[in-house]
Design an enzyme around this catalytic site. Structure first.
Site, PDB file in Angstrom:
ATOM      1  N   GLU A  78       0.834  -1.201   0.000  1.00 51.17           N
ATOM      2  CA  GLU A  78       0.000   0.000   0.000  1.00 51.17           C
ATOM      3  C   GLU A  78       0.872   1.256   0.000  1.00 51.17           C
ATOM      4  O   GLU A  78       1.878   1.335   0.709  1.00 51.17           O
ATOM      5  CB  GLU A  78      -0.889  -0.007   1.246  1.00 51.17           C
ATOM      6  CG  GLU A  78      -1.852   1.162   1.315  1.00 51.17           C
ATOM      7  CD  GLU A  78      -2.652   1.194   2.608  1.00 51.17           C
ATOM      8  OE1 GLU A  78      -3.761   1.765   2.603  1.00 51.17           O
ATOM      9  OE2 GLU A  78      -2.173   0.652   3.631  1.00 51.17           O
ATOM     10  N   LYS A 168     -10.254   0.759  -1.702  1.00 54.79           N
ATOM     11  CA  LYS A 168     -10.312   0.585  -0.253  1.00 54.79           C
ATOM     12  C   LYS A 168     -11.563   1.232   0.334  1.00 54.79           C
ATOM     13  O   LYS A 168     -11.896   2.371   0.022  1.00 54.79           O
ATOM     14  CB  LYS A 168      -9.050   1.188   0.386  1.00 54.79           C
ATOM     15  CG  LYS A 168      -8.920   0.931   1.883  1.00 54.79           C
ATOM     16  CD  LYS A 168      -7.612   1.515   2.388  1.00 54.79           C
ATOM     17  CE  LYS A 168      -7.426   1.323   3.872  1.00 54.79           C
ATOM     18  NZ  LYS A 168      -6.164   1.943   4.359  1.00 54.79           N
ATOM     19  N   CYS A 201      -5.057  -3.105   4.041  1.00 53.16           N
ATOM     20  CA  CYS A 201      -4.688  -2.568   5.346  1.00 53.16           C
ATOM     21  C   CYS A 201      -5.829  -2.584   6.366  1.00 53.16           C
ATOM     22  O   CYS A 201      -6.219  -3.645   6.842  1.00 53.16           O
ATOM     23  CB  CYS A 201      -4.111  -1.163   5.166  1.00 53.16           C
ATOM     24  SG  CYS A 201      -3.037  -0.646   6.555  1.00 53.16           S
TER      25      CYS A 201
END
Length: 524
Positions: A78, A168, A201
């Site tokens: 990321e 995301k 994440c």
């Protein structure tokens, strides 16, 4: 004719790559994960116009390296490549477009597509994606140039085509990045017979999309991250291995390397069979790690673990670690004048039974420090730095630097001048906890040692049993340490109980809505 055949063979070998591509019939596939340092130490706040081309060049070197030759799939972390200023348009995966040499797309996407095609590999790259705002804009703020910006995993196949794009959903401290209107459960198929799910994440901490994909039967996951490690439960490799173990999935994790702010953590985990590679760094690095991954549905497949990369506690003190919100936990001090201890602790709906056998050797030399321990239970809500809230249900043992001061629990000795000795050897630990159960709950076997690595799976035993208490679903979990350890920081059953949809949605949404309301009132 013979010479012509040899030349043709050499050309074909060059075209399809220098290795045998894994097939659906194989017990394994080959994955590469990159721990990547995106920031030059000598440079301050440099422009993305400088850093993005430099990082792209590093990506190219890694993909073209001999170490990458045997790989079927390569994963980058990321925020390792681009920023809002260097955002790229990305094709819709349903169109199966290969952006290579297509001037409609930015150079970053074109070059990655060409690399995937030339090297005959699946590439997973996280980048900042831009997309045009719809004419009838929704609640999400649109940039003045008419663009949304997303934190996006882009998947290229061996032909350089974009076959998956995950934006995301659960954002964490990402200025200028938009949240999607809903959580996408993104998967992609490969020619070696594996379907992957992918998320990013902070998504790991939520039901959607992570657990949604598990419930859909996905067994292999691509995880890109710039994790901010936190004691006692949420250092990067610690939570990666625990998540993979609980769901018995292959977990391919690539981490950004920036230890000064707490970011590191790369690994490949083979479900309940444990780690293949685990990396937690104290210095920034850019390195490709190669793993032969056994397919989940092939229990006969061998597992070839890489030698553990383990740094000393003194070296790992360079890795910045945050501290969890544990001050509301019910805590009981582990006696230092005993070798056997039992305790029952309860908080709200969670009860924990602890049985410990241990040996204490308090140092007699002055100025030598050692950890003491507390037994704890938690059934309380915490905030993740204000970006989301969540219920934490846990039975845990973790270290303190000062037994008389509970504020030191969940911290480390980080002064290199301090000599730290292992005063407590745990010969066995048996924790039995009873917790709420249901679709909105998951628990993990959680551990970390003083080198900030999780315990090996052959050092533990873990089991869950569901039952009903009246009309209420409950869960009984037993977690054991079965091999002696003298360097523990944490040993815990750690769980998340998700709140209702409205309150468990990322706080970013609420923050954006508040900003919009303030702006409307100001304009009025």
């Amino acid at each position: 004719m013979k010479i012509r055949a040899i030349v043709l063979g050499i050309l074909l070998n060059y075209i399809v790559g220098s290795h045998q591509i894994s097939s659906p019939n194989d017990d394994h596939y080959w994955a590469g994960v990159v721990e990547f340092s995106f920031k030059e130490r000598s440079v301050g706040n440099e422009s993305a116009l400088v850093s993005t081309p430099r990082n792209l060049a590093k990506y190219k070197d890694i993909i073209n390296s001999p170490e990458a030759d045997p790989l079927d799939i390569v994963v980058f972390p990321e925020y390792g490549l681009s920023q809002v200023e260097t955002a790229s348009f990305v094709p819709n995966p349903r169109d199966l477009i290969a952006p290579c040499n297509n001037l409609e797309y930015e150079q970053v996407v074109r070059d990655l597509s060409c690399l995937a095609r030339a090297r005959q590999k699946y590439l997973v790259v996280n980048l900042v994606e831009k997309a045009f705002c719809p004419e009838n804009s929704d609640w999400r703020p649109c940039a003045p140039n008419g663009l949304y910006h997303f934190n996006t995993n882009v998947v290229f196949d061996r032909h350089g085509r974009v076959i998956a794009r995950y934006r995301k959903y659960n954002l964490f401290a990402e200025p200028g990045i938009n949240i999607t209107s809903w959580s996408d459960a993104v998967t992609f198929e490969t020619d070696f017979g594996v379907r992957f799910g992918t998320f990013i994440c902070f998504d790991l901490m939520f039901e959607r999309p992570a657990l949604q994909l598990v419930k859909q039967g996905v067994t292999d996951f691509i995880f890109t991250t710039m994790w901010f490690s936190e004691l006692p439960f949420l250092t990067a490799a610690q939570i990666q291995q625990a998540w993979a173990y609980t769901h018995n999935v292959n977990f391919i994790a690539s981490g950004s390397s920036y230890p000064e702010i707490g970011s590191t953590g790369t690994g490949v985990f083979a479900g309940k069979r444990g780690r293949i590679i685990t990396v937690m760094n104290h210095d920034a690095e850019s390195k490709l790690y190669v793993a032969q991954v056994p397919k989940i549905d092939r229990p006969q497949a061998t597992i070839n673990r890489q030698p553990v990369i383990k740094y000393t506690p003194s070296e790992m003190s360079n890795l910045k670690l945050k501290r969890d919100h544990i001050d509301g936990y019910l805590m009981s001090t582990l006696p230092m004048n005993a070798s056997f201890h039992e305790a029952l602790l309860c908080q709200e709906t969670v009860c924990c039974n602890f049985t410990l056998k241990y040996t204490v050797t308090v140092p007699s030399v002055p100025n030598q420090a050692f950890y003491s321990y507390v037994l704890t239970v938690s059934d309380i809500k915490r905030t993740f730095d204000g970006f989301a809230d969540g219920m934490i249900t846990t039975c845990a043992i973790f270290a303190c630097t000062d037994a008389a001061d509970r504020k030191t629990c969940g911290t480390r000795f980080t002064d290199r001048a301090t000599t730290v000795v292992d005063a407590v050897r745990f010969d066995s630990i048996d924790i039995v906890g009873e917790f709420p159960d249901g679709e909105n709950v998951f628990h993990l076997p959680n551990s970390v040692d003083t080198s900030i690595l999780p315990l090996e799976v052959d050092e533990i035993e873990y089991s869950e049993t569901s039952f009903d208490e009246g009309d209420t679903p409950r869960k009984r979990i037993e977690y054991k340490l079965v091999k002696p350890r003298s360097d523990l920081l944490t040993f815990a059953i750690w769980g998340r109980q998700f709140l209702d949809i409205a309150s468990s949605a990322p706080a970013t949404v609420a923050n954006i809505m508040l900003v919009l309301l303030v702006a409307l009132f100001a304009a009025w």
